[in-house]
Design an enzyme around this catalytic site. Structure first.
Site, PDB file in Angstrom:
ATOM      1  N   TYR A 196       1.206  -1.211   0.073  1.00 33.44           N
ATOM      2  CA  TYR A 196      -0.315  -0.259   0.127  1.00 33.44           C
ATOM      3  C   TYR A 196       0.529   1.202   0.156  1.00 33.44           C
ATOM      4  O   TYR A 196       1.695   1.272   0.207  1.00 33.44           O
ATOM      5  CB  TYR A 196      -0.869   0.222   0.763  1.00 33.44           C
ATOM      6  CG  TYR A 196      -0.068   0.409   2.170  1.00 33.44           C
ATOM      7  CD1 TYR A 196      -0.098  -0.080   3.034  1.00 33.44           C
ATOM      8  CD2 TYR A 196      -0.515   1.449   2.622  1.00 33.44           C
ATOM      9  CE1 TYR A 196       0.735  -0.785   4.404  1.00 33.44           C
ATOM     10  CE2 TYR A 196      -0.180   1.731   4.601  1.00 33.44           C
ATOM     11  CZ  TYR A 196       0.561   0.557   4.549  1.00 33.44           C
ATOM     12  OH  TYR A 196       1.244   1.381   6.250  1.00 33.44           O
ATOM     13  N   LYS A 228       5.991  -1.739   2.300  1.00 32.63           N
ATOM     14  CA  LYS A 228       5.997  -0.948   2.823  1.00 32.63           C
ATOM     15  C   LYS A 228       3.728  -2.566   3.119  1.00 32.63           C
ATOM     16  O   LYS A 228       2.943  -1.767   1.921  1.00 32.63           O
ATOM     17  CB  LYS A 228       5.127   0.051   2.422  1.00 32.63           C
ATOM     18  CG  LYS A 228       4.129   1.404   3.057  1.00 32.63           C
ATOM     19  CD  LYS A 228       4.495   2.105   2.222  1.00 32.63           C
ATOM     20  CE  LYS A 228       3.321   3.892   2.938  1.00 32.63           C
ATOM     21  NZ  LYS A 228       3.196   3.505   4.701  1.00 32.63           N
ATOM     22  N   GLU A 285      11.939   2.433  14.464  1.00 29.81           N
ATOM     23  CA  GLU A 285      11.050   3.529  13.539  1.00 29.81           C
ATOM     24  C   GLU A 285       9.472   3.472  15.418  1.00 29.81           C
ATOM     25  O   GLU A 285       9.487   3.180  16.147  1.00 29.81           O
ATOM     26  CB  GLU A 285      10.530   3.591  12.516  1.00 29.81           C
ATOM     27  CG  GLU A 285      10.166   2.184  12.497  1.00 29.81           C
ATOM     28  CD  GLU A 285       9.331   1.010  10.914  1.00 29.81           C
ATOM     29  OE1 GLU A 285       9.350   3.017  10.301  1.00 29.81           O
ATOM     30  OE2 GLU A 285       9.632   0.561  10.451  1.00 29.81           O
ATOM     31  N   LEU A 330      11.239   1.371   7.480  1.00 31.02           N
ATOM     32  CA  LEU A 330      10.262   1.691   6.470  1.00 31.02           C
ATOM     33  C   LEU A 330      11.085   2.921   5.787  1.00 31.02           C
ATOM     34  O   LEU A 330      11.497   4.047   6.199  1.00 31.02           O
ATOM     35  CB  LEU A 330       8.245   2.612   6.509  1.00 31.02           C
ATOM     36  CG  LEU A 330       8.384   2.252   5.073  1.00 31.02           C
ATOM     37  CD1 LEU A 330       6.970   0.994   4.697  1.00 31.02           C
ATOM     38  CD2 LEU A 330       6.618   3.393   5.702  1.00 31.02           C
TER      39      LEU A 330
HETATM   40  N1  PDD Z   1       3.021   5.303   7.688  1.00 32.00           N
HETATM   41  N2  PDD Z   1       7.050   4.166   9.388  1.00 32.00           N
HETATM   42  C1  PDD Z   1       5.984   2.926   9.449  1.00 32.00           C
HETATM   43  C2  PDD Z   1       5.842   1.751   9.909  1.00 32.00           C
HETATM   44  C3  PDD Z   1       4.974   4.572   8.415  1.00 32.00           C
HETATM   45  O1  PDD Z   1       3.193   3.012   8.363  1.00 32.00           O
HETATM   46  C4  PDD Z   1       5.129   5.154   8.209  1.00 32.00           C
HETATM   47  C5  PDD Z   1       3.815   5.991   7.170  1.00 32.00           C
HETATM   48  C6  PDD Z   1       5.542   5.400   8.370  1.00 32.00           C
HETATM   49  C7  PDD Z   1       6.487   6.757   7.564  1.00 32.00           C
HETATM   50  O2  PDD Z   1       6.330   7.443   6.269  1.00 32.00           O
HETATM   51  P1  PDD Z   1       5.632   8.313   5.464  1.00 32.00           P
HETATM   52  O3  PDD Z   1       6.784   9.535   5.093  1.00 32.00           O
HETATM   53  O4  PDD Z   1       6.213   7.567   3.710  1.00 32.00           O
HETATM   54  O5  PDD Z   1       4.272   8.265   5.319  1.00 32.00           O
HETATM   55  C8  PDD Z   1       7.328   5.153   9.054  1.00 32.00           C
HETATM   56  C9  PDD Z   1       1.334   5.782   7.222  1.00 32.00           C
HETATM   57  C10 PDD Z   1       0.656   6.945   6.752  1.00 32.00           C
HETATM   58  C11 PDD Z   1       0.377   4.711   7.186  1.00 32.00           C
HETATM   59  O6  PDD Z   1       0.428   3.819   7.214  1.00 32.00           O
HETATM   60  O7  PDD Z   1      -0.664   5.663   7.360  1.00 32.00           O
END
Ligand code: PDD
Length: 288
Positions: A32, A153, A186, A210
């Protein structure tokens, strides 16, 4: 009414249906993306599409769309939902699963068409670039109990969901995770940065985190303004002694954390580096 997209068709979200034999439903076998848009303009779009493609490649799922087709789909969803969502901040959720097969078997099936699902949603307004007015976050820490391939992801988010819930049940907004060596990985849905004595640090990009697009924009934006981010392992001890802690994600951009495990971060106020970071981020965020 939210307009969604499912397998080539735009339709009301409540009418979108898939088979329970979809491998996304049975196995969490899919990828996703969440692409943020502000005033109709996507943030980090090229990098989101690159990560989507990398994830699909890692799972050996053929990317069903070109970057141009994804871009068009994202723009169409934002436009079609503009009135209904009535928000300047709109996120677009995209999911691609391996597809539906009428037999449950672990092995990759042949000749299956990936399921493509997407919808737009109103997201929180970006942080106000003001140390007094910005929304601050409280977090807990916990041992990272997720799988070893957090760089993908994947829609298999149960580990993240359980860690998020852990923080939530403690009355906090996030859970910062650490590995067996007590190094920060994270948070359940965000990347982490810390600042100590003027040095900005974030854990290295490996299989434990991620590859966050916001993380990447923060690093690149700060570099453009002459500030280096050191990518190196950060211990739990360093987190506890940090002057500043930030969460980054597409929906939060850069969110200052002022409490970790019921203890104030630094002097308990939002730090000066955070303001520099959000200022640089806002300057360049539409460039990638
Ligand atoms: N979450 N780490 C994890 C485990 C995440 O699920 C996310 C993002 C991030 C940050 O990634 P980015 O900057 O690309 O949004 C780091 C999304 C927003 C979600 O699952 O809704």
């Amino acid at each position: 009414m939210t307009i969604a997209f499912l397998n080539g068709e735009f339709l009301p979200l409540e009418h979108a249906q898939i088979s329970p034999m979809d491998r996304g439903f049975l196995f969490g076998d899919g990828i996703y993306e969440v692409v943020p848009t502000l005033g109709g303009k996507p943030v980090g779009l090229a990098w989101h599409l690159e990560r989507l493609n990398d994830g699909l490649t890692a799972l050996d799922i053929t990317n069903p769309n070109s970057d141009e087709a994804w871009t068009q789909l994202i723009n169409q969803l934002v436009a079609q939902n503009a009135e209904g969502l009535n928000s300047d901040s709109v996120g677009v959720y995209i999911q691609v699963t391996r597809g539906t097969v009428m037999q449950r078997a672990h092995g990759f099936p042949e000749n299956v068409t990936p399921t493509v699902f997407a919808f737009a949603f109103a997201s929180a307004a970006p942080p106000v670039p003001d140390r007094e007015k910005v929304k601050v976050f409280s977090v807990i820490t916990a041992q990272d109990r997720r799988w070893q391939r957090c760089n993908i992801k994947s829609t298999s988010l149960l580990g993240n969901v359980l860690h998020y819930q852990q923080g939530n049940e403690a009355g906090k907004q996030e859970t910062i995770l650490y590995n067996d060596a007590h190094e920060i990985t994270e948070a359940s849905a965000c990347n982490i940065f810390i600042v100590r004595d003027g040095e900005i640090m974030t854990p290295p990009q490996d299989n434990q985190i991620l590859p966050g697009i916001t993380r990447r924009i923060v690093i690149e934006s700060l570099a453009r303004d002459g500030m280096q981010v050191t990518q190196q392992p950060i211990t739990l001890e360093q987190l506890r002694n940090a002057d500043e802690v930030w969460l980054t994600s597409s929906s939060k951009e850069i969110a200052p954390v002022t409490i970790v495990d019921d203890k104030a971060v630094g002097d308990g106020n939002v730090g000066a580096m955070w303001l520099k970071a959000i200022t640089s981020f806002n300057k360049y965020k539409f460039e990638w």
